[in-house]
Enzyme design. Structure first.
Site, PDB file in Angstrom:
ATOM      1  N   CYS A   1      -2.023  35.156  30.431  1.00  0.00           N
ATOM      2  CA  CYS A   1      -0.938  35.282  29.448  1.00  0.00           C
ATOM      3  C   CYS A   1      -1.112  34.271  28.311  1.00  0.00           C
ATOM      4  O   CYS A   1      -1.805  33.278  28.434  1.00  0.00           O
ATOM      5  CB  CYS A   1       0.389  35.071  30.180  1.00  0.00           C
ATOM      6  N   HIS A   2      -0.429  34.548  27.193  1.00  0.00           N
ATOM      7  CA  HIS A   2      -0.503  33.664  26.020  1.00  0.00           C
ATOM      8  C   HIS A   2      -0.080  32.239  26.343  1.00  0.00           C
ATOM      9  O   HIS A   2      -0.596  31.299  25.757  1.00  0.00           O
ATOM     10  CB  HIS A   2       0.399  34.194  24.911  1.00  0.00           C
ATOM     11  N   THR A   3       0.860  32.089  27.231  1.00  0.00           N
ATOM     12  CA  THR A   3       1.364  30.748  27.526  1.00  0.00           C
ATOM     13  C   THR A   3       0.272  29.894  28.175  1.00  0.00           C
ATOM     14  O   THR A   3       0.188  28.689  27.932  1.00  0.00           O
ATOM     15  CB  THR A   3       2.602  30.845  28.441  1.00  0.00           C
TER      16      THR A   3
ATOM     17  N   HIS B   1       0.432  31.690  35.704  1.00  0.00           N
ATOM     18  CA  HIS B   1       1.840  31.851  36.106  1.00  0.00           C
ATOM     19  C   HIS B   1       2.237  33.300  36.324  1.00  0.00           C
ATOM     20  O   HIS B   1       3.384  33.574  36.613  1.00  0.00           O
ATOM     21  CB  HIS B   1       2.763  31.209  35.052  1.00  0.00           C
ATOM     22  N   GLU B   2       1.282  34.241  36.199  1.00  0.00           N
ATOM     23  CA  GLU B   2       1.639  35.649  36.422  1.00  0.00           C
ATOM     24  C   GLU B   2       1.063  36.112  37.751  1.00  0.00           C
ATOM     25  O   GLU B   2       0.263  37.049  37.802  1.00  0.00           O
ATOM     26  CB  GLU B   2       1.113  36.529  35.271  1.00  0.00           C
TER      27      GLU B   2
ATOM     28  N   CYS C   1      17.807  29.555  42.168  1.00  0.00           N
ATOM     29  CA  CYS C   1      18.236  28.834  43.378  1.00  0.00           C
ATOM     30  C   CYS C   1      19.467  29.468  44.006  1.00  0.00           C
ATOM     31  O   CYS C   1      19.775  29.238  45.161  1.00  0.00           O
ATOM     32  CB  CYS C   1      18.486  27.359  43.070  1.00  0.00           C
TER      33      CYS C   1
ATOM     34  N   CYS D   1      23.090  26.749  41.600  1.00  0.00           N
ATOM     35  CA  CYS D   1      23.473  25.926  40.448  1.00  0.00           C
ATOM     36  C   CYS D   1      24.484  26.687  39.582  1.00  0.00           C
ATOM     37  O   CYS D   1      24.714  27.876  39.755  1.00  0.00           O
ATOM     38  CB  CYS D   1      22.238  25.528  39.634  1.00  0.00           C
TER      39      CYS D   1
ATOM     40  N   CYS E   1      22.977  29.747  37.987  1.00  0.00           N
ATOM     41  CA  CYS E   1      22.704  30.842  38.928  1.00  0.00           C
ATOM     42  C   CYS E   1      23.998  31.534  39.352  1.00  0.00           C
ATOM     43  O   CYS E   1      24.005  32.736  39.597  1.00  0.00           O
ATOM     44  CB  CYS E   1      21.963  30.324  40.160  1.00  0.00           C
TER      45      CYS E   1
ATOM     46  N   CYS F   1      18.003  28.975  35.643  1.00  0.00           N
ATOM     47  CA  CYS F   1      18.318  28.123  36.793  1.00  0.00           C
ATOM     48  C   CYS F   1      18.051  26.662  36.446  1.00  0.00           C
ATOM     49  O   CYS F   1      17.045  26.331  35.825  1.00  0.00           O
ATOM     50  CB  CYS F   1      17.454  28.543  37.981  1.00  0.00           C
TER      51      CYS F   1
ATOM     52  N   ARG G   1      14.264  22.290  36.981  1.00  0.00           N
ATOM     53  CA  ARG G   1      13.734  22.330  35.608  1.00  0.00           C
ATOM     54  C   ARG G   1      12.918  21.111  35.221  1.00  0.00           C
ATOM     55  O   ARG G   1      11.818  21.223  34.689  1.00  0.00           O
ATOM     56  CB  ARG G   1      14.890  22.444  34.612  1.00  0.00           C
TER      57      ARG G   1
ATOM     58  N   CYS H   1       5.891  37.933  34.523  1.00  0.00           N
ATOM     59  CA  CYS H   1       6.169  37.347  33.210  1.00  0.00           C
ATOM     60  C   CYS H   1       6.443  38.432  32.175  1.00  0.00           C
ATOM     61  O   CYS H   1       7.572  38.877  32.007  1.00  0.00           O
ATOM     62  CB  CYS H   1       5.021  36.430  32.791  1.00  0.00           C
TER      63      CYS H   1
ATOM     64  N   ARG I   1      -3.191  43.579  29.114  1.00  0.00           N
ATOM     65  CA  ARG I   1      -3.291  42.465  30.050  1.00  0.00           C
ATOM     66  C   ARG I   1      -4.598  42.515  30.841  1.00  0.00           C
ATOM     67  O   ARG I   1      -4.970  43.579  31.348  1.00  0.00           O
ATOM     68  CB  ARG I   1      -2.158  42.489  31.082  1.00  0.00           C
TER      69      ARG I   1
HETATM   70  N1  NAD Z   1      10.788  34.958  26.225  1.00  0.00           N
HETATM   71  C1  NAD Z   1       9.937  34.871  27.251  1.00  0.00           C
HETATM   72  O1  NAD Z   1      10.312  34.515  28.368  1.00  0.00           O
HETATM   73  C2  NAD Z   1       8.505  35.255  27.031  1.00  0.00           C
HETATM   74  C3  NAD Z   1       7.690  35.612  28.108  1.00  0.00           C
HETATM   75  C4  NAD Z   1       6.377  36.037  27.844  1.00  0.00           C
HETATM   76  C5  NAD Z   1       5.916  36.065  26.550  1.00  0.00           C
HETATM   77  N2  NAD Z   1       6.726  35.695  25.517  1.00  0.00           N
HETATM   78  C6  NAD Z   1       6.312  35.748  24.121  1.00  0.00           C
HETATM   79  O2  NAD Z   1       6.486  37.062  23.642  1.00  0.00           O
HETATM   80  C7  NAD Z   1       5.592  37.305  22.585  1.00  0.00           C
HETATM   81  C8  NAD Z   1       4.825  38.594  22.847  1.00  0.00           C
HETATM   82  O3  NAD Z   1       4.019  38.456  23.994  1.00  0.00           O
HETATM   83  P1  NAD Z   1       2.902  39.551  24.313  1.00  0.00           P
HETATM   84  O4  NAD Z   1       2.234  39.141  25.568  1.00  0.00           O
HETATM   85  O5  NAD Z   1       3.493  40.900  24.234  1.00  0.00           O
HETATM   86  O6  NAD Z   1       1.922  39.268  23.053  1.00  0.00           O
HETATM   87  P2  NAD Z   1       0.838  40.166  22.318  1.00  0.00           P
HETATM   88  O7  NAD Z   1       0.089  39.230  21.413  1.00  0.00           O
HETATM   89  O8  NAD Z   1       0.071  40.976  23.279  1.00  0.00           O
HETATM   90  O9  NAD Z   1       1.697  41.161  21.421  1.00  0.00           O
HETATM   91  C9  NAD Z   1       2.200  40.815  20.170  1.00  0.00           C
HETATM   92  C10 NAD Z   1       2.137  42.061  19.297  1.00  0.00           C
HETATM   93  O10 NAD Z   1       2.767  41.784  18.053  1.00  0.00           O
HETATM   94  C11 NAD Z   1       2.101  42.538  17.076  1.00  0.00           C
HETATM   95  N3  NAD Z   1       2.382  42.027  15.736  1.00  0.00           N
HETATM   96  C12 NAD Z   1       1.843  40.965  15.107  1.00  0.00           C
HETATM   97  N4  NAD Z   1       2.338  40.860  13.856  1.00  0.00           N
HETATM   98  C13 NAD Z   1       3.197  41.888  13.699  1.00  0.00           C
HETATM   99  C14 NAD Z   1       4.007  42.327  12.626  1.00  0.00           C
HETATM  100  N5  NAD Z   1       4.020  41.695  11.458  1.00  0.00           N
HETATM  101  N6  NAD Z   1       4.779  43.414  12.816  1.00  0.00           N
HETATM  102  C15 NAD Z   1       4.771  44.089  13.986  1.00  0.00           C
HETATM  103  N7  NAD Z   1       4.015  43.707  15.043  1.00  0.00           N
HETATM  104  C16 NAD Z   1       3.234  42.631  14.892  1.00  0.00           C
HETATM  105  C17 NAD Z   1       0.625  42.413  17.466  1.00  0.00           C
HETATM  106  O11 NAD Z   1      -0.141  43.452  16.889  1.00  0.00           O
HETATM  107  C18 NAD Z   1       0.714  42.529  18.982  1.00  0.00           C
HETATM  108  O12 NAD Z   1       0.536  43.849  19.440  1.00  0.00           O
HETATM  109  C19 NAD Z   1       4.713  36.065  22.480  1.00  0.00           C
HETATM  110  O13 NAD Z   1       5.250  35.211  21.484  1.00  0.00           O
HETATM  111  C20 NAD Z   1       4.877  35.428  23.837  1.00  0.00           C
HETATM  112  O14 NAD Z   1       4.618  34.043  23.811  1.00  0.00           O
HETATM  113  C21 NAD Z   1       8.007  35.309  25.745  1.00  0.00           C
HETATM  114 ZN    ZN Z   2       3.362  34.682  30.705  1.00  0.00          ZN
HETATM  115 ZN    ZN Z   3      19.855  27.819  40.004  1.00  0.00          ZN
END
Ligand code: NAD
Ligand code: ZN
Ligand code: ZN
Length: 368
Positions: free
Chosen positions: A40-42, A62-63, A92, A95, A98, A106, A110, A169, A362
């Site tokens: 994943c990106h993270t 983490h996935e 949990c 808390c 939760c 949660c 943390r 995730c 993925r």
């Molecule tokens: N909130 C959370 O808990 C959580 C969990 C996981 C990931 N994320 C975040 O969510 C986001 C997406 O994750 P992902 O795995 O799907 O990423 P990803 O990079 O696979 O997908 C992002 C998409 O956005 C598109 N994009 C880029 N610029 C654009 C634009 N101007 N207009 C329209 N689309 C555009 C890209 O082409 C791509 O397909 C990331 O920032 C990631 O860090 C958040």
């Molecule tokens: Zn992730």
């Molecule tokens: Zn909790």
């Protein structure tokens, strides 16, 4: 025990797959044998050094999805042989958060988790007697890991574990953003910016909630095609005129629900401005870069739009991830098209390269 794991030694350098020591689970902890783990990106964000709270050495990942091997004292909710999905966002059940239906954040572990420790402030990972910190409370780029019991969702044994890993995730984040955070109403018009795993999950979530129109916006035609497969009724090429294009298709008013899943703050602003006057709700799931801010003209809010953030889709992991997995098994969520590459642990850095090249949705590491 000695296990193989992908260790972040130095920011900006490839992960080093090597043997490390993993200690037995203590009270409230569980030893899990990983079967699959998404890249994943993270993980990359931390590996690159861009994450200001990052640290090294640590075992990333983490996935994860796997099988419970052994449990520590007092563990009651899982037993050896159970199939589990790892939860960087634990539950949990005790808390104040939760106990509220309003959040999934949660509070129990943390602080320790953020610093790379298990809840008792120590690590189970080490090398030559030197502790190695955990990552996101999960550290699943490894053959085995030890996690707190509250960070495991027990899922159906019918579920193939490589698909189940996506629920750890990105997929749950997208599904939850639509189903939980926004709680999309049947008959609605929705716009989803981004068609990566999170955006595609949001499209599927809107569909499951009975949305009438789902407009997927992305720069990649290939990904827009995948969005159609998840239930998008329309697609739109992203770009500077995306808001205008959305307004044209919605009688000049905007959508009932908009979702941002790109991590780009300019797109977040577009998602806010594409939400309908009066009641449009914009849900932000993307993670912006360090120091970036979201620019909103206050008039958009005065005239009835709302903005919500969503971490892990607002999903309470132990209760709700198993239900999402069941909906997959019931044929309501298509997971296979999202599983683009299957890699070995030794190929983990290749997983990062594929992600940077946007090759597939993925990549999943398989440990068997
Ligand atoms: N909130 C959370 O808990 C959580 C969990 C996981 C990931 N994320 C975040 O969510 C986001 C997406 O994750 P992902 O795995 O799907 O990423 P990803 O990079 O696979 O997908 C992002 C998409 O956005 C598109 N994009 C880029 N610029 C654009 C634009 N101007 N207009 C329209 N689309 C555009 C890209 O082409 C791509 O397909 C990331 O920032 C990631 O860090 C958040
Ligand atoms: Zn992730
Ligand atoms: Zn909790």
């Amino acid at each position: 025990m000695r296990i193989r794991a992908a260790v972040l030694e130095e920011f900006g350098a490839p992960l080093a797959v090597q043997e490390v020591e993993l200690a037995e689970p203590k009270a409230g902890e569980v030893l899990v044998r990983l079967v699959a783990c998404g890249v994943c990106h993270t993980d990359l964000y931390t590996a690159s050094g861009a994450d200001p709270s990052g640290y090294a050495p640590t075992v990333l990942g983490h996935e994860g999805a796997g099988v419970v091997e052994r449990v520590g004292d007092g563990v009651a909710s899982v037993s050896p042989g159970d199939h589990v999905v790892t939860l960087f966002s634990p539950q949990c059940r005790e808390c104040v958060h939760c106990r509220s239906t309003r959040t999934n954040l949660c509070l129990a572990i943390r602080e320790q988790q953020g610093q790379g420790y298990l809840p008792d402030g120590t690590t189970r990972l080490s090398r030559n007697g030197e502790p190695i910190r955990h990552f996101m409370g999960t550290s699943t780029f490894a053959e085995y890991t030890v996690l707190p019991e509250i960070a495991l969702a027990r899922v159906s044994r019918e579920a193939p574990l490589d698909g189940a890993a996506l629920f750890a995730c990105g997929l749950s984040t997208g599904l939850g953003a639509a189903m939980k955070t926004a709680a999309v109403e049947p008959g609605s018009t929705c716009v989803v910016f981004g068609a990566g795993l999170v955006g595609l999950g949001a499209v599927a979530g809107c569909r499951l909630k009975g949305a009438e129109r789902i407009i997927s916006v992305d720069l990649s035609e290939e990904r827009l095609e995948l969005a159609r497969g998840q239930g998008a009724t329309e697609t739109l090429a992203g770009g500077p005129d995306a808001v205008e294009r959305v307004l044209e298709r919605t009688d000049g008013l905007g959508a009932d629900y908009t979702f941002e899943a790109t991590g780009n703050v300019a797109v977040m602003r577009q998602a806010v401005e594409s939400a309908r006057m009066g009641w449009g709700l914009c849900t932000i799931a993307g993670v912006a870069g360090k120091g970036e801010t979201l620019d909103i003209v206050p008039r958009y809010l005065i005239t009835g739009r709302r903005v919500a953030g969503s971490s892990f889709g607002g999903v309470k992991g132990r209760d709700e991830v198993p239900r999402l997995v069941d909906r997959w098994l019931a044929g309501e969520i298509a997971v296979e098209p999202l599983l683009s590459h299957r890699l070995t642990l030794d190929e983990v850095n290749r997983g990062f390269e594929l992600m940077e090249a946007q090759d597939g949705i993925r990549s999943v590491i398989r440990f068997d």
